[in-house]
Write a protein that holds these residues in place. Structure first.
Motif, mmCIF file in Angstrom:
data_model
loop_
_atom_site.group_PDB
_atom_site.id
_atom_site.type_symbol
_atom_site.label_atom_id
_atom_site.label_comp_id
_atom_site.label_asym_id
_atom_site.label_seq_id
_atom_site.Cartn_x
_atom_site.Cartn_y
_atom_site.Cartn_z
ATOM 1 N N GLY A 247 0.800 -1.223 0.000
ATOM 2 C CA GLY A 247 0.000 0.000 0.000
ATOM 3 C C GLY A 247 0.827 1.264 0.000
ATOM 4 O O GLY A 247 0.273 2.368 -0.113
ATOM 5 N N ALA A 248 2.151 1.135 0.119
ATOM 6 C CA ALA A 248 3.028 2.309 0.124
ATOM 7 C C ALA A 248 3.057 2.957 -1.261
ATOM 8 O O ALA A 248 2.910 2.287 -2.285
ATOM 9 C CB ALA A 248 4.431 1.921 0.550
ATOM 10 N N SER A 249 3.248 4.263 -1.285
ATOM 11 C CA SER A 249 3.287 5.008 -2.542
ATOM 12 C C SER A 249 4.689 5.531 -2.814
ATOM 13 O O SER A 249 5.543 5.575 -1.924
ATOM 14 C CB SER A 249 2.302 6.185 -2.496
ATOM 15 O OG SER A 249 0.981 5.719 -2.339
ATOM 16 N N GLY A 250 4.921 5.936 -4.050
ATOM 17 C CA GLY A 250 6.221 6.474 -4.393
ATOM 18 C C GLY A 250 6.168 7.321 -5.638
ATOM 19 O O GLY A 250 5.182 7.319 -6.383
ATOM 20 N N CYS A 251 7.237 8.072 -5.862
ATOM 21 C CA CYS A 251 7.364 8.917 -7.052
ATOM 22 C C CYS A 251 8.790 8.775 -7.579
ATOM 23 O O CYS A 251 9.754 8.926 -6.817
ATOM 24 C CB CYS A 251 7.063 10.372 -6.730
ATOM 25 S SG CYS A 251 7.261 11.488 -8.148
ATOM 26 N N ILE A 252 8.911 8.475 -8.869
ATOM 27 C CA ILE A 252 10.209 8.309 -9.509
ATOM 28 C C ILE A 252 10.301 9.320 -10.650
ATOM 29 O O ILE A 252 9.488 9.307 -11.573
ATOM 30 C CB ILE A 252 10.381 6.877 -10.047
ATOM 31 C CG1 ILE A 252 10.191 5.866 -8.907
ATOM 32 C CG2 ILE A 252 11.759 6.709 -10.675
ATOM 33 C CD1 ILE A 252 10.169 4.416 -9.372
ATOM 34 N N SER A 268 8.043 5.246 -19.347
ATOM 35 C CA SER A 268 7.351 4.021 -19.751
ATOM 36 C C SER A 268 8.130 2.793 -19.314
ATOM 37 O O SER A 268 7.541 1.778 -18.887
ATOM 38 C CB SER A 268 7.166 4.016 -21.271
ATOM 39 O OG SER A 268 6.558 2.820 -21.696
ATOM 40 N N ALA A 269 9.461 2.855 -19.392
ATOM 41 C CA ALA A 269 10.301 1.729 -18.967
ATOM 42 C C ALA A 269 10.168 1.481 -17.471
ATOM 43 O O ALA A 269 10.135 0.324 -17.020
ATOM 44 C CB ALA A 269 11.756 2.008 -19.330
ATOM 45 N N ILE A 270 10.088 2.555 -16.688
ATOM 46 C CA ILE A 270 9.903 2.419 -15.242
ATOM 47 C C ILE A 270 8.600 1.678 -14.942
ATOM 48 O O ILE A 270 8.550 0.769 -14.106
ATOM 49 C CB ILE A 270 9.892 3.809 -14.557
ATOM 50 C CG1 ILE A 270 11.284 4.430 -14.575
ATOM 51 C CG2 ILE A 270 9.346 3.723 -13.128
ATOM 52 C CD1 ILE A 270 12.259 3.833 -13.596
ATOM 53 N N VAL A 271 7.541 2.054 -15.632
ATOM 54 C CA VAL A 271 6.240 1.413 -15.438
ATOM 55 C C VAL A 271 6.330 -0.062 -15.791
ATOM 56 O O VAL A 271 5.848 -0.935 -15.066
ATOM 57 C CB VAL A 271 5.162 2.109 -16.288
ATOM 58 C CG1 VAL A 271 3.847 1.334 -16.221
ATOM 59 C CG2 VAL A 271 4.950 3.545 -15.807
ATOM 60 N N PHE A 277 7.267 -6.405 -9.989
ATOM 61 C CA PHE A 277 7.508 -6.356 -8.547
ATOM 62 C C PHE A 277 6.322 -5.790 -7.766
ATOM 63 O O PHE A 277 6.457 -5.371 -6.619
ATOM 64 C CB PHE A 277 8.773 -5.538 -8.267
ATOM 65 C CG PHE A 277 9.942 -5.962 -9.103
ATOM 66 C CD1 PHE A 277 10.431 -7.256 -9.046
ATOM 67 C CD2 PHE A 277 10.554 -5.067 -9.988
ATOM 68 C CE1 PHE A 277 11.498 -7.653 -9.837
ATOM 69 C CE2 PHE A 277 11.612 -5.444 -10.778
ATOM 70 C CZ PHE A 277 12.085 -6.751 -10.708
ATOM 71 N N GLY A 278 5.173 -5.742 -8.410
ATOM 72 C CA GLY A 278 3.967 -5.279 -7.729
ATOM 73 C C GLY A 278 3.879 -3.786 -7.555
ATOM 74 O O GLY A 278 3.121 -3.295 -6.712
ATOM 75 N N LEU A 279 4.639 -3.041 -8.355
ATOM 76 C CA LEU A 279 4.591 -1.575 -8.291
ATOM 77 C C LEU A 279 3.594 -1.092 -9.341
ATOM 78 O O LEU A 279 3.914 -0.988 -10.527
ATOM 79 C CB LEU A 279 5.982 -0.980 -8.537
ATOM 80 C CG LEU A 279 7.063 -1.395 -7.533
ATOM 81 C CD1 LEU A 279 8.417 -0.819 -7.933
ATOM 82 C CD2 LEU A 279 6.690 -0.961 -6.121
#
Length: 318
Positions: A247-252, A268-271, A277-279
């Motif tokens: 449930g943790a959030s993040g910004c890259i 797009s590659a990050i996505v 890995f469930g992100l």
């Protein structure tokens, strides 16, 4: 980066202690009108480290001064300094130096994160490599990060003045070893075929386009560079996911780039990499950026010199 991070979260008490450290160094260097970085660094290293934040504040405050001292060693490449540039032979007025040091310390106050010191809140700064195990599973509520962009910028050598200062004031890692180990390093190395096989299909397709490009070294150096980057980025996201709570959030934050006419959409590659890995991708905010070394390189491909898009990719761990 550790010194800068500690400076950003320093308390008012840390700033008071940092001022005292500067005064103590000034007292140690009591003779003569001129001094140099080596003499100041030697005096500073005599002092015990009673507060890591205060210690880092004093060093971080001098980073702009170190960069100014090496201006004469700049090359035509805006991110590069002359090979073997040093502070040797550079002396300056002692009184003026300590006055500037204190002024620079006060400037740090303007960009510190802890606007108000709150009781009962302790902020710690640890160092690590996200490509390796971070040692904390399901520990963090969020993440904010920005990996090196795919621009072949040598980030280590771009901060050469700061490394020279650390060599005199604290400890500095082997610069060549660090250059080779950095994510996005222009000093490439082979990655095992099994590591490449684990990459998502869209990234494999991109690497195939680069490898098959007609330009010189596309199938050798440039293929190694891009494939190494994506393998390391995949390892980083794997360990970041392990460290985040469900449930943790993040910004890259990333930036688009080109290899010749081939667009590399890093957001797009990050996505794509994060899915395994469930992100989960929540949304992406895009904005124009004029801050790219390719924009000032007259020899870069015409597509590489186009304005860049930076993207803030928001993710959530399922």
């Amino acid at each position: 980066m550790v010194h800068l991070a500690r400076a950003r979260v320093a308390s008012r008490a840390d700033f008071d202690e940092a001022n005292e450290l500067i005064s103590t160094v000034e007292e140690i260097i009591h003779s003569g009108n001129l001094t140099d970085i080596s003499t100041v660094g030697t005096a500073f290293r005599e002092l015990p480290v009673t507060s890591e934040s205060a210690h880092s504040l004093v060093i971080a405050a001098l980073f702009p001064y170190a960069r100014d001292l090496l201006k004469v060693s700049k090359t035509k490449n805006p991110s590069w300094f002359k090979k073997n540039a040093t502070f040797d032979g550079i002396s300056f007025d002692k009184v003026e130096f300590f006055s500037q040091w204190r002024n620079l310390l006060q400037k740090v106050v303007t960009w510190r994160s802890a606007i108000a010191d709150k009781e009962g809140i302790t902020i710690s700064v640890d160092r690590g490599d996200s490509r390796k195990s971070l040692g904390r599973k399901d520990a963090f509520d969020g993440i904010l990060t920005s990996p090196p962009y795919l621009t072949r910028l040598d980030y280590v050598h771009a901060t050469y003045p700061e490394f020279l200062l650390l060599r005199e004031f604290d400890t500095a890692p082997d610069i060549q070893r660090l250059r080779r180990s950095m994510l996005g390093s222009p000093l490439t190395s082979e990655r095992p075929a099994r590591s490449l096989d684990r990459l998502p299909s869209d990234i494999k397709c991109l690497l195939s386009q680069i490898s098959n490009h007609s330009s010189k070294a596309s199938s050798s150096y440039y293929y190694r560079f891009f494939s190494t980057y994506f393998v390391d980025l995949q390892a980083s996201l794997r360990n970041i996911s392990k460290a985040l709570k469900n449930g943790a959030s993040g910004c890259i934050v990333v930036q688009s780039s080109h290899y010749k006419e081939i667009e590399i959409n890093l957001a797009s590659a990050i996505v794509s990499l994060g899915v395994e890995f469930g992100l989960q991708h929540q949304f992406t905010l895009e904005f124009d950026s004029r801050r790219s070394m390719s924009l000032v390189n007259s020899r870069a491909h015409k597509d590489a010199r186009k304005p860049k898009n930076e993207s803030a990719v928001f993710i959530r761990k399922a």
